[in-house]
Design a protein around this motif. Structure first.
Motif, PDB file in Angstrom:
ATOM      1  N   LEU A  82     -21.984   0.417  20.414  1.00 48.61           N
ATOM      2  CA  LEU A  82     -21.615   1.385  18.961  1.00 48.61           C
ATOM      3  C   LEU A  82     -21.173   0.443  18.341  1.00 48.61           C
ATOM      4  O   LEU A  82     -20.283   0.244  18.825  1.00 48.61           O
ATOM      5  N   ASN A  83     -21.693   1.066  16.877  1.00 45.11           N
ATOM      6  CA  ASN A  83     -20.208   0.660  15.721  1.00 45.11           C
ATOM      7  C   ASN A  83     -19.602   0.856  15.903  1.00 45.11           C
ATOM      8  O   ASN A  83     -19.677   2.653  14.932  1.00 45.11           O
ATOM      9  N   PHE A  84     -18.661   0.989  16.177  1.00 41.29           N
ATOM     10  CA  PHE A  84     -17.220   1.733  15.948  1.00 41.29           C
ATOM     11  C   PHE A  84     -16.095   1.553  16.140  1.00 41.29           C
ATOM     12  O   PHE A  84     -15.605   0.301  16.213  1.00 41.29           O
ATOM     13  N   SER A  85     -15.146   1.462  14.798  1.00 44.49           N
ATOM     14  CA  SER A  85     -13.854   1.178  14.303  1.00 44.49           C
ATOM     15  C   SER A  85     -13.477   2.342  13.847  1.00 44.49           C
ATOM     16  O   SER A  85     -13.588   3.265  12.621  1.00 44.49           O
ATOM     17  N   CYS A  86     -11.961   2.826  14.481  1.00 46.17           N
ATOM     18  CA  CYS A  86     -11.305   4.252  13.846  1.00 46.17           C
ATOM     19  C   CYS A  86     -10.562   3.332  12.450  1.00 46.17           C
ATOM     20  O   CYS A  86      -9.689   2.383  12.452  1.00 46.17           O
ATOM     21  N   TYR A 168     -12.683  10.792  22.315  1.00 40.95           N
ATOM     22  CA  TYR A 168     -13.807  11.207  20.881  1.00 40.95           C
ATOM     23  C   TYR A 168     -14.467   9.327  20.197  1.00 40.95           C
ATOM     24  O   TYR A 168     -13.590   8.396  20.195  1.00 40.95           O
ATOM     25  N   PRO A 169     -15.439   9.063  19.880  1.00 34.05           N
ATOM     26  CA  PRO A 169     -16.959   9.841  19.407  1.00 34.05           C
ATOM     27  C   PRO A 169     -17.372   9.188  21.021  1.00 34.05           C
ATOM     28  O   PRO A 169     -18.811   9.682  20.620  1.00 34.05           O
ATOM     29  N   PHE A 170     -17.423   9.235  21.980  1.00 31.99           N
ATOM     30  CA  PHE A 170     -18.179   9.130  22.932  1.00 31.99           C
ATOM     31  C   PHE A 170     -18.295   9.628  23.780  1.00 31.99           C
ATOM     32  O   PHE A 170     -18.247   9.920  24.541  1.00 31.99           O
ATOM     33  N   TRP A 171     -18.343  11.046  23.023  1.00 34.48           N
ATOM     34  CA  TRP A 171     -19.136  12.090  24.011  1.00 34.48           C
ATOM     35  C   TRP A 171     -20.351  12.912  24.472  1.00 34.48           C
ATOM     36  O   TRP A 171     -20.710  12.053  23.894  1.00 34.48           O
ATOM     37  N   ALA A 217     -17.006  -2.285  11.556  1.00 32.37           N
ATOM     38  CA  ALA A 217     -16.703  -1.762  12.667  1.00 32.37           C
ATOM     39  C   ALA A 217     -17.242  -3.145  13.211  1.00 32.37           C
ATOM     40  O   ALA A 217     -17.702  -4.053  13.069  1.00 32.37           O
ATOM     41  N   THR A 218     -16.322  -2.678  14.439  1.00 30.08           N
ATOM     42  CA  THR A 218     -16.924  -3.578  15.684  1.00 30.08           C
ATOM     43  C   THR A 218     -17.549  -2.824  16.933  1.00 30.08           C
ATOM     44  O   THR A 218     -17.636  -1.856  17.083  1.00 30.08           O
ATOM     45  N   ILE A 219     -18.320  -4.205  17.590  1.00 27.79           N
ATOM     46  CA  ILE A 219     -19.131  -3.201  18.555  1.00 27.79           C
ATOM     47  C   ILE A 219     -18.218  -2.971  19.746  1.00 27.79           C
ATOM     48  O   ILE A 219     -17.946  -4.080  20.604  1.00 27.79           O
ATOM     49  N   VAL A 220     -18.192  -1.232  20.519  1.00 26.46           N
ATOM     50  CA  VAL A 220     -17.585  -1.496  21.580  1.00 26.46           C
ATOM     51  C   VAL A 220     -18.946  -1.684  22.017  1.00 26.46           C
ATOM     52  O   VAL A 220     -19.886  -1.466  22.642  1.00 26.46           O
ATOM     53  N   PRO A 221     -17.989  -1.982  23.913  1.00 25.79           N
ATOM     54  CA  PRO A 221     -18.826  -2.914  24.288  1.00 25.79           C
ATOM     55  C   PRO A 221     -19.440  -1.073  25.519  1.00 25.79           C
ATOM     56  O   PRO A 221     -19.217  -0.494  25.617  1.00 25.79           O
ATOM     57  N   ALA A 222     -20.593  -1.281  26.020  1.00 24.26           N
ATOM     58  CA  ALA A 222     -21.575  -0.317  27.128  1.00 24.26           C
ATOM     59  C   ALA A 222     -20.672  -0.049  28.041  1.00 24.26           C
ATOM     60  O   ALA A 222     -20.455   1.206  28.513  1.00 24.26           O
ATOM     61  N   ALA A 227     -17.157   4.260  30.371  1.00 24.66           N
ATOM     62  CA  ALA A 227     -16.294   5.472  30.972  1.00 24.66           C
ATOM     63  C   ALA A 227     -15.536   6.087  30.035  1.00 24.66           C
ATOM     64  O   ALA A 227     -15.559   6.919  30.863  1.00 24.66           O
ATOM     65  N   LYS A 228     -15.482   5.972  28.542  1.00 28.33           N
ATOM     66  CA  LYS A 228     -15.053   7.442  27.930  1.00 28.33           C
ATOM     67  C   LYS A 228     -16.180   9.037  27.714  1.00 28.33           C
ATOM     68  O   LYS A 228     -15.660   9.588  27.916  1.00 28.33           O
ATOM     69  N   ARG A 229     -17.613   8.152  27.729  1.00 29.86           N
ATOM     70  CA  ARG A 229     -18.411   9.296  27.954  1.00 29.86           C
ATOM     71  C   ARG A 229     -18.133   9.896  29.554  1.00 29.86           C
ATOM     72  O   ARG A 229     -18.101  11.276  29.502  1.00 29.86           O
TER      73      ARG A 229
END
Length: 251
Positions: A82-86, A168-171, A217-222, A227-229
């Motif tokens: 997913l595309n996400f960067s704080c 967050y935001p991987f709830w 944003a970078t790609i956060v791997p699955a 793991a965070k979910r």
């Protein structure tokens, strides 16, 4: 003869566990690539894994849990990441909502603040429930968490921040539904809305994250998402407030 018997007794259980694990892999890894299967198989059948996970059912239970978790990531809509960067905007800390600390988090943050637990709760807690503590909010609707610095918009306990914040935001409530993930994305205040049906700015009631799908944003791997979910889900399930979880507090 005795030495031979001892050797068989010592290695027999390991051989049995490895055999069962190999069979389990055939059942659970059918959709993976050969490389992924071989790597996962080598780990599960190593002495380190077998010995550290215990004999018999304990080892198999852990193997099943790992395989199930991996399968979930492989089949999820975000399996390619997913595309996400704080952006360090601090807006996720301004939400008008509860932050519940598990008992061990209370101790960790109290130690970080160099306070005993009772003093920490008196100063920073506003509700308690069976060892869990709900943090106070700063005065004003948009000031949010009591540990958010009003000037720098930085977290004052970042190194020991609770699971609710670090995941967050991987709830589950956001990544289990692609529509929910897209709806959580907001534009920075200085950006221009071009589509009022799909774009919005952050607000204290509905929140949102400007780091989701931002241009840089970078790609956060699955595997990181999974793991965070899972950590967020476990944290929420542990919380003893049955009605609170179903009425006002979701992760």
């Amino acid at each position: 003869m005795a030495d031979t018997h001892q050797t068989l007794s010592r290695h027999g259980p390991l051989r049995l566990i490895r055999t069962r694990l190999a069979y389990l892999l055939l059942l659970t890894c059918g959709g993976r690539t050969a490389a992924a299967f071989n790597a996962h198989s080598a780990f599960l059948q190593s002495d380190l894994f077998v010995c550290s996970s215990g004999a018999g059912q304990a080892g198999l239970s852990r193997a099943k849990a790992m395989a199930k978790s991996q399968d979930a990531a492989d089949s999820a809509w975000w399996r390619d990441g997913l595309n996400f960067s704080c952006t360090e905007c601090g807006r996720c800390c301004q939400m008008d909502g509860d932050v519940w600390l598990a008992p061990e988090e209370v101790v960790s943050i109290a130690n970080h603040k160099e306070l005993d637990v009772a003093s920490f709760i008196d100063e920073y807690g506003r509700k308690k429930l069976k060892g869990w503590v709900c943090l106070k909010q700063s005065p004003g609707r948009e000031n949010g968490c009591v540990f958010l610095d009003a000037d720098t918009r930085q977290c004052g306990i970042y190194d020991v921040r609770p699971v609710q914040c670090s995941t967050y935001p991987f709830w589950p409530s956001l990544v289990d539904d692609p529509d929910a993930w897209e709806e959580e994305a907001v534009l920075p205040d200085d950006a221009t809305i071009t589509n009022f049906e799909t774009q919005r700015y952050w607000d204290a009631e509905f929140g949102g994250c400007e780091g989701i799908n931002q241009p840089d944003a970078t790609i956060v791997p699955a595997d990181e998402i999974q793991a965070k979910r899972n950590a967020a889900r476990k944290h929420w399930r542990r919380f003893p407030g049955f009605f609170i979880k179903r009425r006002s507090w979701r992760l």
